[in-house]
Structures are given as C-alpha cells and as structure tokens.
Design a protein around this motif. Structure first.
Motif, PDB file in Angstrom:
ATOM      1  N   ALA A 243      -6.860  11.685  -0.286  1.00 33.02           N
ATOM      2  CA  ALA A 243      -6.258  11.014   0.862  1.00 33.02           C
ATOM      3  C   ALA A 243      -6.758   9.574   0.920  1.00 33.02           C
ATOM      4  O   ALA A 243      -7.900   9.312   1.297  1.00 33.02           O
ATOM      5  CB  ALA A 243      -6.594  11.759   2.142  1.00 33.02           C
ATOM      6  N   GLY A 244      -5.897   8.646   0.529  1.00 35.42           N
ATOM      7  CA  GLY A 244      -6.253   7.239   0.525  1.00 35.42           C
ATOM      8  C   GLY A 244      -5.919   6.569   1.847  1.00 35.42           C
ATOM      9  O   GLY A 244      -5.513   7.226   2.814  1.00 35.42           O
ATOM     10  N   PRO A 245      -6.063   5.253   1.902  1.00 36.10           N
ATOM     11  CA  PRO A 245      -5.796   4.529   3.153  1.00 36.10           C
ATOM     12  C   PRO A 245      -4.402   4.768   3.715  1.00 36.10           C
ATOM     13  O   PRO A 245      -4.240   4.910   4.940  1.00 36.10           O
ATOM     14  CB  PRO A 245      -5.993   3.064   2.748  1.00 36.10           C
ATOM     15  N   ALA A 246      -3.381   4.827   2.859  1.00 38.70           N
ATOM     16  CA  ALA A 246      -2.023   5.020   3.353  1.00 38.70           C
ATOM     17  C   ALA A 246      -1.862   6.384   4.011  1.00 38.70           C
ATOM     18  O   ALA A 246      -1.242   6.508   5.081  1.00 38.70           O
ATOM     19  CB  ALA A 246      -1.017   4.865   2.208  1.00 38.70           C
ATOM     20  N   GLN A 247      -2.441   7.416   3.402  1.00 43.63           N
ATOM     21  CA  GLN A 247      -2.332   8.757   3.968  1.00 43.63           C
ATOM     22  C   GLN A 247      -3.129   8.870   5.273  1.00 43.63           C
ATOM     23  O   GLN A 247      -2.685   9.490   6.237  1.00 43.63           O
ATOM     24  CB  GLN A 247      -2.815   9.807   2.968  1.00 43.63           C
ATOM     25  N   LEU A 248      -4.323   8.266   5.297  1.00 47.47           N
ATOM     26  CA  LEU A 248      -5.128   8.300   6.519  1.00 47.47           C
ATOM     27  C   LEU A 248      -4.440   7.525   7.645  1.00 47.47           C
ATOM     28  O   LEU A 248      -4.484   7.937   8.808  1.00 47.47           O
ATOM     29  CB  LEU A 248      -6.519   7.730   6.242  1.00 47.47           C
ATOM     30  N   ASP A 249      -3.805   6.396   7.308  1.00 56.87           N
ATOM     31  CA  ASP A 249      -3.079   5.643   8.327  1.00 56.87           C
ATOM     32  C   ASP A 249      -1.911   6.450   8.875  1.00 56.87           C
ATOM     33  O   ASP A 249      -1.637   6.427  10.081  1.00 56.87           O
ATOM     34  CB  ASP A 249      -2.563   4.323   7.750  1.00 56.87           C
TER      35      ASP A 249
END
Length: 271
Positions: free
Chosen positions: A139-145
């Motif tokens: 889970a990278g920044p885009a998924q966390l956002d």
C-alpha cells in the motif's frame, strides 16, 4: 467536504462493499453524498436494506472482476469465511474495518494486493467518528490517500506508523464510545440517587457529556486546563474531583485498567 474528484477511479472501476450494517451503511451514505456513483457500488450482504437498491446501488449482484476497492465491513468472527470466497489482484485496494484481523491475515488471502486496515468508531454513524489507518508494504501513498479519503467521509482520520499501535487505538477510540456511554449511565444513576427524576437525570447527563466533549474539540486548551477552569478551590467540583482523581481508587487507574484489558483482548483476537 466534497471529495468527488478523488473518487473518479472508483466510479470507473467500481467499489465492492462486503457487509452493510451500521458501519458499512454509514460509510456508504458518506460515499454517495461525496461523489461516488451509486451504480459503481456493489453491496454484498444478504441482510442489507432493500432501499439501497432504490438509491441505485447494485445489491448482491456479481461484483466487477477487478474493482478499484474492496471494502470488508463484516464482523471479525465472520472474516475467515468471507476471505475464503474472495479474490483480488494487485490493482484492487483492500480496505478492512474489522477489529483484530491483522495485515498478515489479509496477506494470506490477498498476497498481491495493497491492504489497508482501518479502525473507525461508532460516532462515524453521524459523521463524527475517528479512524486510524495502517497499510501493508504494497500500500503506497496513492492507496493510503484513497483509503484516507474513503474514511474521511465519516470523521477524522489518523495514520499509524506501526501496526502494533492498532491494539491501543482499538482500546482507546474503537471501544471508547462504550466507555463514554457507560459514563452517561453512571451519571444518570448518580443523579437519580440524589433525588432527580430518571428522565431529567438522563437529560442532564447526556447534555453534559456531549457538551463537554464538544468544548474539548472546539477549544485548543488542554483538557487539564479546561478542568481547572471549572474547579473553584473548596467548591462542589473540587469535592467531586477529590473522589474521581484519587490515585488508587479514582478514574485514572480505572481507565488505565480498562484500556489495558481492551488492548489485551485486541491482541488475542489478532492471533
């Protein structure tokens, strides 16, 4: 807060919500009010309210093959059987709001998928919840956002630095509303014991707890300073606080034991 611009991929690829009880329903209400197309949502729950279909949601229909998001909102004890029936790939964000189910458990079910654990609480039903998030390594920044924006429709969102913190979050904010509700019960009973009619005691207790909480949220003053501002030396509040703040028998040691017990149970559920 309008988050419609953040949900364009969901509107194109779809969102699958497994479980649409109190928490799932609160989230779905927020999503539909903030730009998610009802036709993009598939709800899987045999006990879901039929009127979700009237709003345009796909109810207990075949889900899209590769949705943008799979949201798991079933009770932890049901999660094992649910996971056995689901399968998504690396292009689907798995977002779970089930207490106690660890990232490792989801990794076994969805080895290639980004997974975010979320711990909301019941005030989410009126948009006043708070949710803690932690994601797996995929889970990278885009998924966390995206997970953040999905949970922001029901209240505040915080991000954790380590999954081990989730047990404390569960014990403080996840279980915390029940502690506050019990405080209302206790204040009501104490008011009755001092001669108040039951309905009046309840009205006073509810309004006092809700008002004090709202003041604590609206004012940046530390809670200790807010308490001191209400407490006149030798007055009635000081007399009550002398009991409540007793280091051995008062509220601080009781709350510490309460939170510790809830956190320990959360750790047991995660094994």
């Amino acid at each position: 807060m309008n988050l419609a611009g953040d949900f364009s991929e969901i509107n194109q690829r779809g969102l699958v919500l497994v479980g649409c009880g109190r928490m799932g329903g609160a989230m779905l209400t927020g999503w539909l009010a903030n730009g998610i197309d009802p036709a993009a949502v598939t709800v899987i729950d045999p006990n879901a309210r039929p009127d979700w279909a009237d709003k345009g949601v796909r109810l207990n229909a075949a889900p899209p093959e590769s949705p943008a998001v799979l949201v798991l909102a079933v009770k932890p004890q049901m999660m094992g059987s649910v996971l056995d029936q689901l399968g998504v790939g690396p292009d689907t964000l798995v977002l779970s709001v089930a207490a106690g189910v660890t990232l490792d458990a989801y990794a076994r079910a969805f080895p290639d998928a980004p997974v975010v654990r979320a711990m909301p609480n019941t005030p989410a039903a009126i948009g006043r919840g708070i949710t803690a998030l932690i994601g797996n390594d995929l889970a990278g920044p885009a998924q966390l956002d995206l997970a953040h924006n999905l949970m922001a429709v029901v209240g505040e969102v915080v991000r954790l630095s380590d999954e081990s913190q989730m047990d404390a979050v569960t014990a403080v904010s996840g279980s915390g509303p029940a502690y506050v509700f019990h405080m209302v019960e206790a204040l009501t009973a104490a008011g009755e014991a001092e001669g108040l009619p039951a309905d009046l005691a309840l009205q006073l207790a509810r309004a006092t707890v809700a008002g004090a909480g709202a003041l604590a949220m609206a004012d940046d003053t530390p809670p200790a300073a807010l308490r001191e501002a209400v407490t006149s030396p030798g007055g009635t509040t000081a007399a009550g606080l002398a009991v409540l703040m007793n280091a051995d028998t008062g509220l601080p040691p009781l709350v510490a034991r309460t939170v510790a017990a809830a956190a320990a149970r959360s750790r047991e559920l995660g094994k």
